[in-house]
Design an enzyme around this catalytic site. Structure first.
Site, PDB file in Angstrom:
ATOM      1  N   HIS A  23     -33.971 -10.062 -36.212  1.00  0.00           N
ATOM      2  CA  HIS A  23     -34.779 -11.290 -35.468  1.00  0.00           C
ATOM      3  C   HIS A  23     -35.130 -12.145 -36.751  1.00  0.00           C
ATOM      4  O   HIS A  23     -36.258 -12.452 -36.602  1.00  0.00           O
ATOM      5  CB  HIS A  23     -36.090 -10.511 -34.705  1.00  0.00           C
ATOM      6  CG  HIS A  23     -35.577  -9.728 -33.770  1.00  0.00           C
ATOM      7  ND1 HIS A  23     -36.260  -8.798 -33.002  1.00  0.00           N
ATOM      8  CD2 HIS A  23     -34.531  -9.773 -32.676  1.00  0.00           C
ATOM      9  CE1 HIS A  23     -35.808  -8.279 -31.905  1.00  0.00           C
ATOM     10  NE2 HIS A  23     -34.680  -8.795 -31.751  1.00  0.00           N
ATOM     11  N   HIS A  79     -26.728  -5.604 -22.605  1.00  0.00           N
ATOM     12  CA  HIS A  79     -27.838  -6.485 -23.010  1.00  0.00           C
ATOM     13  C   HIS A  79     -27.104  -7.924 -23.414  1.00  0.00           C
ATOM     14  O   HIS A  79     -26.170  -7.627 -24.424  1.00  0.00           O
ATOM     15  CB  HIS A  79     -28.515  -5.703 -24.100  1.00  0.00           C
ATOM     16  CG  HIS A  79     -29.734  -6.261 -24.777  1.00  0.00           C
ATOM     17  ND1 HIS A  79     -30.344  -7.217 -24.083  1.00  0.00           N
ATOM     18  CD2 HIS A  79     -30.232  -6.136 -25.933  1.00  0.00           C
ATOM     19  CE1 HIS A  79     -31.357  -7.612 -25.072  1.00  0.00           C
ATOM     20  NE2 HIS A  79     -31.433  -6.996 -26.082  1.00  0.00           N
ATOM     21  N   GLU A  81     -28.397  -9.850 -26.030  1.00  0.00           N
ATOM     22  CA  GLU A  81     -28.687 -10.236 -27.338  1.00  0.00           C
ATOM     23  C   GLU A  81     -27.599 -10.123 -28.214  1.00  0.00           C
ATOM     24  O   GLU A  81     -26.674  -9.172 -27.963  1.00  0.00           O
ATOM     25  CB  GLU A  81     -30.009  -9.445 -27.913  1.00  0.00           C
ATOM     26  CG  GLU A  81     -30.599 -10.210 -28.844  1.00  0.00           C
ATOM     27  CD  GLU A  81     -32.043  -9.519 -29.255  1.00  0.00           C
ATOM     28  OE1 GLU A  81     -32.308  -8.793 -28.675  1.00  0.00           O
ATOM     29  OE2 GLU A  81     -32.825 -10.110 -30.140  1.00  0.00           O
ATOM     30  N   ASP A  83     -27.048  -9.155 -30.872  1.00  0.00           N
ATOM     31  CA  ASP A  83     -26.480  -7.849 -31.711  1.00  0.00           C
ATOM     32  C   ASP A  83     -25.798  -7.257 -30.997  1.00  0.00           C
ATOM     33  O   ASP A  83     -25.030  -6.127 -31.684  1.00  0.00           O
ATOM     34  CB  ASP A  83     -27.592  -7.350 -32.487  1.00  0.00           C
ATOM     35  CG  ASP A  83     -28.735  -6.862 -31.440  1.00  0.00           C
ATOM     36  OD1 ASP A  83     -28.958  -7.802 -30.389  1.00  0.00           O
ATOM     37  OD2 ASP A  83     -29.297  -6.151 -31.513  1.00  0.00           O
ATOM     38  N   ASP A 167     -30.939  -0.745 -26.459  1.00  0.00           N
ATOM     39  CA  ASP A 167     -32.046  -0.812 -27.501  1.00  0.00           C
ATOM     40  C   ASP A 167     -32.898   0.369 -27.227  1.00  0.00           C
ATOM     41  O   ASP A 167     -33.453   0.956 -28.343  1.00  0.00           O
ATOM     42  CB  ASP A 167     -32.589  -2.022 -27.351  1.00  0.00           C
ATOM     43  CG  ASP A 167     -31.950  -3.368 -27.783  1.00  0.00           C
ATOM     44  OD1 ASP A 167     -31.246  -3.120 -29.137  1.00  0.00           O
ATOM     45  OD2 ASP A 167     -32.193  -4.439 -27.461  1.00  0.00           O
ATOM     46  N   TYR A 195     -39.815   0.871 -34.648  1.00  0.00           N
ATOM     47  CA  TYR A 195     -38.972  -0.040 -33.868  1.00  0.00           C
ATOM     48  C   TYR A 195     -39.772  -0.025 -32.575  1.00  0.00           C
ATOM     49  O   TYR A 195     -39.789  -1.085 -31.720  1.00  0.00           O
ATOM     50  CB  TYR A 195     -37.662   0.905 -33.531  1.00  0.00           C
ATOM     51  CG  TYR A 195     -36.850   0.370 -32.809  1.00  0.00           C
ATOM     52  CD1 TYR A 195     -35.651  -0.452 -33.249  1.00  0.00           C
ATOM     53  CD2 TYR A 195     -36.723   0.385 -31.441  1.00  0.00           C
ATOM     54  CE1 TYR A 195     -34.578  -0.878 -32.317  1.00  0.00           C
ATOM     55  CE2 TYR A 195     -35.612   0.272 -30.548  1.00  0.00           C
ATOM     56  CZ  TYR A 195     -34.749  -0.810 -31.011  1.00  0.00           C
ATOM     57  OH  TYR A 195     -33.418  -1.236 -30.034  1.00  0.00           O
TER      58      TYR A 195
HETATM   59 FE1  FEO Z   1     -32.350  -6.527 -27.961  1.00  0.00          FE
HETATM   60 FE2  FEO Z   1     -30.518  -4.818 -30.208  1.00  0.00          FE
HETATM   61  O1  FEO Z   1     -30.855  -6.215 -29.030  1.00  0.00           O
END
Ligand code: FEO
Length: 396
Positions: A23, A79, A81, A83, A167, A195
């Protein structure tokens, strides 16, 4: 290179031992990380998620070395995002035209928002929707809204009983052997908690409800295939139970003392408070951090474990040090529950820091006690004499 998860399910992801932050620089990484993506080869050939944008070409080359890309029937994007979706940019042009991408309605928004409208064939799904993949197996979709983005979902593979959780239940932790039973257990839980605290704790209330909802689906879960870190195959429900515990105003018998200091005056009060905690309650774990020097994500994990905190700053510019201001704002974002807090600090003339700390800590959701230490120039015997009462109140 593919790595076997179970039967016709393989891992095709990226283990990043060199990653130092995530991030941007908002999340520190000390033990590597991974982006886990999966290939299912039943009558249908399916990809579950992809990997981060910088590794998109490696991912596609890796896939090509394992399978004919024309065989891929569809992609599941749990997802949006980058990554997990970043490699779609390199992947989609290589697949048959119109290859479906199964995802939530919000994922369409986030994927198109990031990469533009590219005419990809999105198939929008919601909780309970499923798709047959042959050999009497199917994929069932479970929306995981706000865990941790509005678009997040999980996918369950029947027959093999694998929950691709994305995630949720992950860790930023590189595990070359992939599985939880092969990982360093101490680091595994340390990274899983870090995490959870830094990414999921703001959504703990939603998470608690979602865990109940998943339990009611009565899915047999043999493997939780996360998108980061270890894949839970040995007693996978252990991490689900941990999440239920962590999502419920978790605390241990710990107190954290956090401060920043200009000329050591506030530091001296911090250490006096920590000594007094140890004296009054030898079983309580005490952690002491200089906010300007310690890692903020590690500190937040210690805060999460604490039942109480004491926060110190000297007065500067009629306020508090900027390091402490930013730190409290970060703690506010993480929405900790059921924790006491006390304020302390030195001052030379105007002396606003303790009052500002108390207000900011209250605004961040802490139960602030009245007892405080406000020392002119440096801690006197009279100031020090107030510390036992402050600690007694914090520990009560
Ligand atoms: Fe919310 Fe691993 O991205």
């Amino acid at each position: 290179m593919r790595r076997l998860i179970k039967n016709n399910v393989n891992w095709i992801g990226y283990i990043d031992w060199e990653l130092e932050s995530f991030h941007g620089d908002d999340y520190s990484i000390f033990n590597g990380s991974s982006q886990n993506a999966y290939l299912i080869e039943e009558e249908k050939t399916v990809l579950i998620d992809t990997i981060w944008t910088p590794h998109r070409f490696d991912y596609v080359e890796n896939l090509k070395s394992e399978i004919d890309l024309n065989k891929i029937d569809f992609v599941v994007a749990n997802h949006g995002e980058c990554d997990h979706s970043g490699a779609l940019m390199a992947l989609m042009p290589e697949l048959k035209p119109g290859t479906p991408i199964y995802c939530t309605a919000n994922a369409v928004k986030s994927i198109e928002g990031q990469y533009g409208k590219r005419g990809w064939n999105f198939q929008v799904v919601k909780t309970g929707d499923s798709v047959e993949i042959g050999n009497n197996k199917k994929l069932i979709f479970v929306e995981m809204r706000m865990l941790h983005w509005p678009d997040s979902m999980a996918t369950y593979l029947t027959g093999d009983n694998i929950l691709f959780s994305n995630d949720a239940f992950g860790q930023h932790f590189a595990v070359e052997e992939l599985f939880n039973d092969k990982a360093d257990q101490c680091l595994l839980y340390k990274e899983a908690m870090k995490y959870f605290v830094n990414i999921l704790n703001p959504f703990a209330a939603i998470l608690a409800k979602k865990l109940d909802e998943i339990a009611k689906l009565n899915l047999d879960i043999d493997i939780i295939a996360t998108s980061h870190g270890a894949i839970w195959r040995d007693n996978p429900m252990q991490i689900v139970k941990k999440y239920a515990e962590w999502a419920n105003a978790y605390q241990e018998n710990q107190v954290t003392v956090a401060y920043d200091t200009m000329w050591e005056g506030t530091a001296k009060i911090a250490h006096k408070i920590s000594e007094e905690i140890a004296r009054q309650s030898p079983d309580t774990v005490v952690k002491v951090f200089n906010i300007a020097k310690a890692d903020k994500n590690e500190m937040m994990t210690e805060l999460f474990k604490s039942k109480a905190i004491a926060v110190g700053s000297p007065t500067v510019g009629n306020s508090i040090l900027s390091s402490v201001m930013g730190w409290i704002e970060f703690a506010k974002q993480l929405k900790f529950k059921n924790k006491k807090a006390a304020a302390f600090g030195c001052y030379g003339w105007s002396g606003e820091s303790v009052k500002i700390l108390q207000e900011k800590l209250k605004d961040a959701g802490f139960n602030v006690i009245d007892e405080n230490i406000k020392a002119a120039w440096t801690m006197t015997d009279e100031d020090a004499a107030k510390i036992p009462e402050l600690v007694k109140s914090l520990l009560a």
